[in-house]
Scaffold this motif. Structure first.
Motif, PDB file in Angstrom:
ATOM      1  N   ILE A  89       0.837  -1.200   0.000  1.00  0.00           N
ATOM      2  CA  ILE A  89       0.000   0.000   0.000  1.00  0.00           C
ATOM      3  C   ILE A  89       0.873   1.252   0.000  1.00  0.00           C
ATOM      4  N   ALA A  90       1.919   1.257   0.829  1.00  0.00           N
ATOM      5  CA  ALA A  90       2.821   2.412   0.885  1.00  0.00           C
ATOM      6  C   ALA A  90       3.496   2.641  -0.466  1.00  0.00           C
ATOM      7  N   MET A  91       3.909   1.571  -1.125  1.00  0.00           N
ATOM      8  CA  MET A  91       4.537   1.703  -2.441  1.00  0.00           C
ATOM      9  C   MET A  91       3.549   2.251  -3.470  1.00  0.00           C
ATOM     10  N   LEU A  92       2.303   1.781  -3.396  1.00  0.00           N
ATOM     11  CA  LEU A  92       1.271   2.253  -4.316  1.00  0.00           C
ATOM     12  C   LEU A  92       0.980   3.734  -4.095  1.00  0.00           C
ATOM     13  N   VAL A  93       0.871   4.152  -2.840  1.00  0.00           N
ATOM     14  CA  VAL A  93       0.622   5.561  -2.524  1.00  0.00           C
ATOM     15  C   VAL A  93       1.779   6.425  -3.018  1.00  0.00           C
ATOM     16  N   ARG A  94       3.012   5.998  -2.759  1.00  0.00           N
ATOM     17  CA  ARG A  94       4.170   6.786  -3.188  1.00  0.00           C
ATOM     18  C   ARG A  94       4.241   6.881  -4.712  1.00  0.00           C
ATOM     19  N   THR A  95       4.007   5.770  -5.388  1.00  0.00           N
ATOM     20  CA  THR A  95       4.050   5.780  -6.851  1.00  0.00           C
ATOM     21  C   THR A  95       2.957   6.677  -7.425  1.00  0.00           C
ATOM     22  N   THR A  96       1.767   6.615  -6.845  1.00  0.00           N
ATOM     23  CA  THR A  96       0.665   7.458  -7.292  1.00  0.00           C
ATOM     24  C   THR A  96       0.983   8.930  -7.066  1.00  0.00           C
ATOM     25  N   ALA A  97       1.526   9.252  -5.899  1.00  0.00           N
ATOM     26  CA  ALA A  97       1.884  10.642  -5.593  1.00  0.00           C
ATOM     27  C   ALA A  97       2.929  11.159  -6.569  1.00  0.00           C
ATOM     28  N   ARG A  98       3.915  10.336  -6.878  1.00  0.00           N
ATOM     29  CA  ARG A  98       4.963  10.761  -7.829  1.00  0.00           C
ATOM     30  C   ARG A  98       4.382  10.946  -9.225  1.00  0.00           C
ATOM     31  N   ALA A  99       3.467  10.047  -9.632  1.00  0.00           N
ATOM     32  CA  ALA A  99       2.860  10.165 -10.949  1.00  0.00           C
ATOM     33  C   ALA A  99       2.019  11.434 -11.037  1.00  0.00           C
ATOM     34  N   LEU A 100       1.271  11.723  -9.975  1.00  0.00           N
ATOM     35  CA  LEU A 100       0.455  12.943  -9.960  1.00  0.00           C
ATOM     36  C   LEU A 100       1.324  14.192  -9.980  1.00  0.00           C
ATOM     37  N   ALA A 101       2.423  14.161  -9.243  1.00  0.00           N
ATOM     38  CA  ALA A 101       3.338  15.304  -9.225  1.00  0.00           C
ATOM     39  C   ALA A 101       3.972  15.515 -10.591  1.00  0.00           C
ATOM     40  N   ALA A 102       4.328  14.420 -11.256  1.00  0.00           N
ATOM     41  CA  ALA A 102       4.929  14.532 -12.591  1.00  0.00           C
ATOM     42  C   ALA A 102       3.909  15.034 -13.604  1.00  0.00           C
ATOM     43  N   ALA A 103       2.641  14.637 -13.434  1.00  0.00           N
ATOM     44  CA  ALA A 103       1.614  15.059 -14.366  1.00  0.00           C
ATOM     45  C   ALA A 103       1.293  16.541 -14.236  1.00  0.00           C
ATOM     46  N   THR A 104       1.468  17.084 -13.033  1.00  0.00           N
ATOM     47  CA  THR A 104       1.158  18.496 -12.837  1.00  0.00           C
ATOM     48  C   THR A 104       2.330  19.399 -13.216  1.00  0.00           C
ATOM     49  N   ASN A 105       3.499  18.840 -13.427  1.00  0.00           N
ATOM     50  CA  ASN A 105       4.674  19.658 -13.807  1.00  0.00           C
ATOM     51  C   ASN A 105       4.780  19.805 -15.275  1.00  0.00           C
TER      52      ASN A 105
END
Length: 105
Positions: A89-105
Motif C-alpha cells: 500500500i505504501a509503495m502504491l501511494v508513493r508511486t501514485t503521488a509521484r505520478a500525480l506530481a509529474a503530471a502536474t509539472n
C-alpha cells in the motif's frame, strides 16, 4: 527485491514461516552480494549508508530472530502478511503521488 516477492508465495504454498523467512534470506544474499560488487565497480556505493544499513540489519537480525522463534507460527504468519500488505500500500501511494506530481509539472 526477490525475497520480498518470494515470501508471500512461499506462505501461500503453506511453507512453514521460519523456513520461508530463511529461504528468502538465502535467496537475497547472492543477489545483494553481486549487486554490491557491481555497484562498487561502478563507484556508486555510499560507504556511510552501507555501514548504517549493515549495522541496522545486524541489530534487526539479533533482535528479530529470538522474537520470530518465540512467536506462535500463526501470529508470525499474520505479522508477515500484514507487513507485506502495508508495504505494498505504501509503495502504491508513493508511486501514485509521484505520478500525480509529474503530471502536474
Amino acid at each position: 527485491g526477490g525475497a520480498f516477492v518470494l515470501l508471500p508465495i512461499l506462505l501461500l504454498l503453506d511453507t512453514p514461516v521460519l523456513s520461508a523467512i530463511g529461504l528468502g534470506q538465502i535467496i537475497a544474499l547472492p543477489i545483494a552480494g553481486l549487486a554490491s560488487v557491481a555497484n562498487a565497480a561502478a563507484g556508486i556505493i555510499d560507504p556511510w549508508l552501507a555501514i548504517g544499513l549493515g549495522a541496522t540489519l545486524t541489530l534487526g537480525i539479533a533482535i528479530g530472530t529470538p522474537i520470530a522463534h518465540a512467536l506462535p507460527q500463526h501470529h508470525l504468519r499474520r505479522l508477515l502478511g500484514s507487513t507485506v500488505v502495508l508495504t505494498g500500500i505504501a509503495m502504491l501511494v508513493r508511486t501514485t503521488a509521484r505520478a500525480l506530481a509529474a503530471a502536474t509539472n
